[in-house]
Design a protein around this motif. Structure first.
Motif, PDB file in Angstrom:
ATOM      1  N   ARG A   1       0.535  -1.240  -0.299  1.00 17.13           N
ATOM      2  CA  ARG A   1      -0.249   0.092   0.427  1.00 17.13           C
ATOM      3  C   ARG A   1       0.906   1.264   0.089  1.00 17.13           C
ATOM      4  N   TYR A   2       0.371   2.232  -0.781  1.00 21.66           N
ATOM      5  CA  TYR A   2       0.783   3.447  -0.329  1.00 21.66           C
ATOM      6  C   TYR A   2      -0.202   4.407  -0.191  1.00 21.66           C
ATOM      7  N   ASP A   3       0.578   5.233   1.196  1.00 25.07           N
ATOM      8  CA  ASP A   3      -0.156   6.339   1.162  1.00 25.07           C
ATOM      9  C   ASP A   3       0.229   7.733   1.098  1.00 25.07           C
ATOM     10  N   ILE A   4      -0.753   7.910   0.337  1.00 19.65           N
ATOM     11  CA  ILE A   4       0.431   9.737  -0.017  1.00 19.65           C
ATOM     12  C   ILE A   4      -1.202  11.107   0.309  1.00 19.65           C
ATOM     13  N   THR A   5       0.537  11.574   0.774  1.00 14.29           N
ATOM     14  CA  THR A   5      -0.781  12.941   2.190  1.00 14.29           C
ATOM     15  C   THR A   5       0.006  14.128   1.103  1.00 14.29           C
TER      16      THR A   5
ATOM     17  N   GLY B   1       0.733  20.013  -0.246  1.00 19.63           N
ATOM     18  CA  GLY B   1       1.432  21.506  -1.239  1.00 19.63           C
ATOM     19  C   GLY B   1      -0.458  22.559  -1.034  1.00 19.63           C
ATOM     20  N   SER B   2      -0.558  23.096  -2.377  1.00 15.99           N
ATOM     21  CA  SER B   2      -1.201  23.729  -2.320  1.00 15.99           C
ATOM     22  C   SER B   2      -2.124  23.416  -3.318  1.00 15.99           C
ATOM     23  N   GLU B   3      -1.624  22.492  -4.683  1.00 11.70           N
ATOM     24  CA  GLU B   3      -2.649  22.201  -5.475  1.00 11.70           C
ATOM     25  C   GLU B   3      -3.008  20.543  -5.857  1.00 11.70           C
ATOM     26  N   PRO B   4      -3.601  20.278  -6.014  1.00 11.44           N
ATOM     27  CA  PRO B   4      -4.832  18.578  -6.565  1.00 11.44           C
ATOM     28  C   PRO B   4      -3.838  17.968  -7.360  1.00 11.44           C
ATOM     29  N   LEU B   5      -2.704  16.841  -6.397  1.00 12.97           N
ATOM     30  CA  LEU B   5      -2.341  15.943  -7.355  1.00 12.97           C
ATOM     31  C   LEU B   5      -2.702  14.823  -7.733  1.00 12.97           C
ATOM     32  N   LYS B   6      -1.980  14.615  -9.032  1.00 15.75           N
ATOM     33  CA  LYS B   6      -2.345  13.439  -9.855  1.00 15.75           C
ATOM     34  C   LYS B   6      -1.084  12.571 -10.231  1.00 15.75           C
ATOM     35  N   THR B   7      -1.288  11.167  -9.866  1.00 14.04           N
ATOM     36  CA  THR B   7      -0.414  10.067  -9.873  1.00 14.04           C
ATOM     37  C   THR B   7      -0.956   9.012 -10.179  1.00 14.04           C
ATOM     38  N   ASP B   8       0.311   7.786 -11.154  1.00 12.78           N
ATOM     39  CA  ASP B   8      -0.133   6.638 -10.990  1.00 12.78           C
ATOM     40  C   ASP B   8       0.511   5.800  -9.634  1.00 12.78           C
ATOM     41  N   ALA B   9       0.201   4.602  -9.718  1.00 20.51           N
ATOM     42  CA  ALA B   9       0.870   4.282  -9.015  1.00 20.51           C
ATOM     43  C   ALA B   9       0.969   2.835  -9.800  1.00 20.51           C
ATOM     44  N   TYR B  10       2.640   2.091 -10.117  1.00 23.93           N
ATOM     45  CA  TYR B  10       2.903   1.136 -10.200  1.00 23.93           C
ATOM     46  C   TYR B  10       3.720  -0.244  -9.691  1.00 23.93           C
ATOM     47  N   PHE B  11       3.482  -1.098 -10.222  1.00 21.91           N
ATOM     48  CA  PHE B  11       3.477  -2.486  -9.360  1.00 21.91           C
ATOM     49  C   PHE B  11       4.413  -3.711  -9.608  1.00 21.91           C
ATOM     50  N   GLN B  12       5.558  -3.969 -10.859  1.00 26.29           N
ATOM     51  CA  GLN B  12       6.150  -5.023 -11.065  1.00 26.29           C
ATOM     52  C   GLN B  12       7.008  -5.761 -10.221  1.00 26.29           C
ATOM     53  N   PHE B  13       7.173  -6.916 -11.614  1.00 29.79           N
ATOM     54  CA  PHE B  13       8.419  -7.325 -11.737  1.00 29.79           C
ATOM     55  C   PHE B  13       9.647  -7.101 -12.593  1.00 29.79           C
ATOM     56  N   MET B  14      11.041  -7.329 -11.929  1.00 32.73           N
ATOM     57  CA  MET B  14      11.982  -7.400 -12.491  1.00 32.73           C
ATOM     58  C   MET B  14      12.621  -8.455 -12.436  1.00 32.73           C
TER      59      MET B  14
ATOM     60  N   PRO C   1      -4.357   3.909 -11.381  1.00 33.67           N
ATOM     61  CA  PRO C   1      -4.492   5.257 -11.141  1.00 33.67           C
ATOM     62  C   PRO C   1      -4.789   5.778  -9.508  1.00 33.67           C
ATOM     63  N   VAL C   2      -4.580   6.398  -9.536  1.00 31.98           N
ATOM     64  CA  VAL C   2      -4.473   7.117  -7.874  1.00 31.98           C
ATOM     65  C   VAL C   2      -5.629   8.442  -7.404  1.00 31.98           C
ATOM     66  N   PRO C   3      -6.633   7.886  -6.981  1.00 31.38           N
ATOM     67  CA  PRO C   3      -8.084   8.835  -6.743  1.00 31.38           C
ATOM     68  C   PRO C   3      -6.890  10.406  -7.020  1.00 31.38           C
TER      69      PRO C   3
ATOM     70  N   PRO D   1      -5.131  18.960  -1.754  1.00 28.59           N
ATOM     71  CA  PRO D   1      -4.169  20.177  -0.780  1.00 28.59           C
ATOM     72  C   PRO D   1      -5.555  19.711   0.806  1.00 28.59           C
ATOM     73  N   GLY D   2      -3.997  19.061   1.502  1.00 24.80           N
ATOM     74  CA  GLY D   2      -4.568  18.535   2.479  1.00 24.80           C
ATOM     75  C   GLY D   2      -4.814  17.083   3.563  1.00 24.80           C
ATOM     76  N   GLN D   3      -5.191  16.497   1.934  1.00 27.38           N
ATOM     77  CA  GLN D   3      -5.967  15.588   2.229  1.00 27.38           C
ATOM     78  C   GLN D   3      -5.181  13.700   2.040  1.00 27.38           C
ATOM     79  N   THR D   4      -5.394  13.048   1.906  1.00 20.99           N
ATOM     80  CA  THR D   4      -4.506  11.710   2.511  1.00 20.99           C
ATOM     81  C   THR D   4      -5.610  10.120   1.434  1.00 20.99           C
ATOM     82  N   GLN D   5      -4.605  10.656  -0.152  1.00 16.16           N
ATOM     83  CA  GLN D   5      -5.193   8.957  -0.728  1.00 16.16           C
ATOM     84  C   GLN D   5      -4.161   7.358  -0.113  1.00 16.16           C
ATOM     85  N   SER D   6      -5.140   6.084  -0.822  1.00 19.34           N
ATOM     86  CA  SER D   6      -4.585   5.364  -0.485  1.00 19.34           C
ATOM     87  C   SER D   6      -4.974   4.481  -1.814  1.00 19.34           C
ATOM     88  N   ILE D   7      -3.184   3.438  -2.275  1.00 22.02           N
ATOM     89  CA  ILE D   7      -3.310   3.028  -3.330  1.00 22.02           C
ATOM     90  C   ILE D   7      -2.868   1.519  -2.600  1.00 22.02           C
TER      91      ILE D   7
END
Length: 546
Positions: A185-189, A192-205, A296-298, A302-308
């Protein structure tokens, strides 16, 4: 006809040759992977890019190569595994299974994930986007190794990434007692002052080498990525197809999983059902590949925490357990083109194992059951062969009478068969029916981790490998010889010599077959001898009275 036994033997021999040939192809020697060969051409490890428009960071923090990394590590010990976690990416770089022993040294645990001792095989993950932590970011690890406490069901390992533009990311790995599933799990807080958009990836090497080491007649089964979705079902992907750009697998779905499959064991990334995802598989260096999923991460206000989060399975291919973990995950146990026979055969073996507690005795019970099922067919066959045996003197006289006139001799033989109501091919069918069962059992023994290192009795300590002293193959050859003696002797001397040579040929071939498979054939032969001897005596006694 007298050629029937030769034809049957050739068919059966061809089937065994196909097994032998496939075995040898998988057994082609391959160079042992080394740190240099695996990392010489490695790229900078750039993160996957999502089609959603969230760009990956091409300039990977930390640089360098995963194998040569000197980042700190910690060990996590549970009742099922010992995992080594690197500060670099918070990735699992080494994982040993405490309830499964190494192939070559049974005093050591079996190593599934490996950071270069024999293979390169790691479970990685991260976030996409400039400055966000990926599988090259250095996390802060807990102080000291972690052990699952007695009486506690699970333990968490929390790792913190450096703050990036006010974004705090914590990676959490959860280990559970009695399980091979690791929660990731990734907990993302967002501070900052701007909304954050990101994706999480999980892989085997992983490197592209076969999972199992070569032995005299060792077997290399499929090693490589596999994908499953409801629409596309189960798809294996060869490393060579990734090289050529011909890899076919589902790219987008809201279900399914991605795995790295090898003989007896599997690692799988299993996101939650109903979550949109992108699958990928690519080559990232010289003999080095990745396969994984982007989630995709929701949007993080700003000031919020999301988890993936997702689940990571790293363990044996125990079919009942795999079914309970994710739909279709049991399909990684591949029985080849005879799955329709092998799958129910394994189910019956499991049932007998639950009664006997021993896989060897379960094989014997399955053999007896199959013999009972095919008893009417075998009885008809042996009656036909016994009648053929009583005709031996008459056929010999015919050969002397007609000499080299084979056409006339065949005509007279057919008249006798018709008069005596004998089917000259009656002896072929039971063995022809056994061939697919034999091959299916071969794949069950080869592909079922339950058979790995499973003892029978005495010198047989592993039913999935050859008999160390070749005792069972020798018994099998002797039983074949006895069967040949019970069969009618072919009138043609050349055919007779070929038939008598078959026990020697088959004994040699069976020397390197799994001892469980040879055990099946020995028991089958012994039961056949008893049945054939009884029927032959009955027919010959009746012939003497008449």
């Amino acid at each position: 006809m007298d050629n029937r036994r030769l034809i049957l033997t050739l068919i059966f021999g061809f089937s065994l040759f196909m097994l032998w040939d496939g075995w040898m192809k998988h057994n082609a020697p391959q160079p042992a992977p080394t740190t240099q060969s695996a990392t010489a051409g490695q790229t900078d490890g750039s993160v996957p890019q999502s089609s959603r428009g969230v760009s990956g960071n091409g300039d990977v923090p930390g640089g360098g190569n995963a194998v040569s990394s000197t980042a700190p590590t910690i060990k996590v010990t549970t009742d099922t595994m010992i995992a080594e976690i690197s500060a670099e990416g918070g990735d699992i770089i080494h994982l040993a299974l405490t309830q499964h022993k190494a192939t070559d040294d049974k005093s050591q645990n079996f190593v599934l994930l490996d950071n270069g001792s024999k293979h390169i095989y790691e479970a990685q993950g991260g976030l996409t986007g400039q400055g966000l932590p990926n599988h090259k970011t250095l996390y802060s690890l807990p102080a000291g190794d972690v052990t699952l406490p007695a009486g506690q069901d699970s333990v968490e390992v929390r790792m913190s990434a450096p703050d990036a533009n006010g974004v705090m990311v914590t990676k959490v790995l959860t280990f559970t007692r009695g399980s091979y599933v690791i929660g990731t799990r990734y907990d993302i807080t967002n501070n900052g002052s701007e909304p954050l958009k990101t994706d999480a990836y999980f892989q085997f090497m992983r490197d592209g080498e076969a999972a199992e080491g070569s032995q005299a007649m060792g077997v290399h089964t499929f090693t490589g990525p596999a994908f499953y979705t409801d629409a596309d079902k189960f798809r294996k992907v060869k490393f060579g197809d990734i090289d050529d750009g011909d890899a076919k697998f589902p790219k987008q779905a809201d279900n399914g999983w991605v795995a790295m499959v090898q003989h007896y064991f599997v690692s799988a990334i299993i996101p939650k059902q109903g979550v949109e995802r992108e699958y990928f598989a690519r080559k990232i260096g010289n003999n080095l590949y990745t396969a994984g999923v982007i989630l995709p991460v929701p949007e993080v206000a700003p000031g919020q925490t999301q988890s993936i989060s997702t689940e990571l399975y790293t363990g044996p291919q125990i079919q009942d357990n795999l079914k309970a973990i994710a739909p279709g995950l049991e399909l990684v146990v591949d029985y080849g083109w005879l799955t329709v026979i092998a799958a129910p055969l394994f189910w019956v073996l499991q049932w007998f194992h639950s009664l006997t507690g021993n896989w060897g005795w379960a094989i014997i019970m399955v053999t007896i059951s199959l013999k009972l099922i095919f008893f009417p067919l075998s009885a008809a066959s042996y009656k036909s062969m016994a009648k053929m045996r009583t005709l031996g003197p008459r056929l010999q006289r015919m050969k002397e009478q007609f000499g080299d006139d084979k056409v006339k001799m065949q005509q007279e033989m057919m008249k006798i068969y018709k008069t005596e109501k004998i089917n000259p091919l009656g002896g072929c069918l039971p063995i022809l029916v056994q061939i697919p069962v034999f091959i299916a059992l071969y794949w069950v023994l080869l592909g079922s981790v339950e058979m790995r290192q499973a003892p029978w009795l005495g010198w047989i300590t592993d039913l999935s490998v050859k008999d160390p002293y070749f005792i069972l193959p020798i018994i099998m050859g002797a039983s074949m010889l006895i069967q040949m003696k019970l069969n009618p002797t072919p009138p043609d001397p050349m055919q007779a010599k070929i038939m008598m040579a078959m026990p020697i040929v088959f004994t040699f071939m069976f020397l390197w077959f799994p001892s469980g498979l040879v055990l099946y054939w020995v028991v089958n032969n012994v039961l056949s001898i008893a049945q054939q001897w009884k029927i032959t005596r009955m027919i010959e006694s009746g012939a003497k009275k008449t």
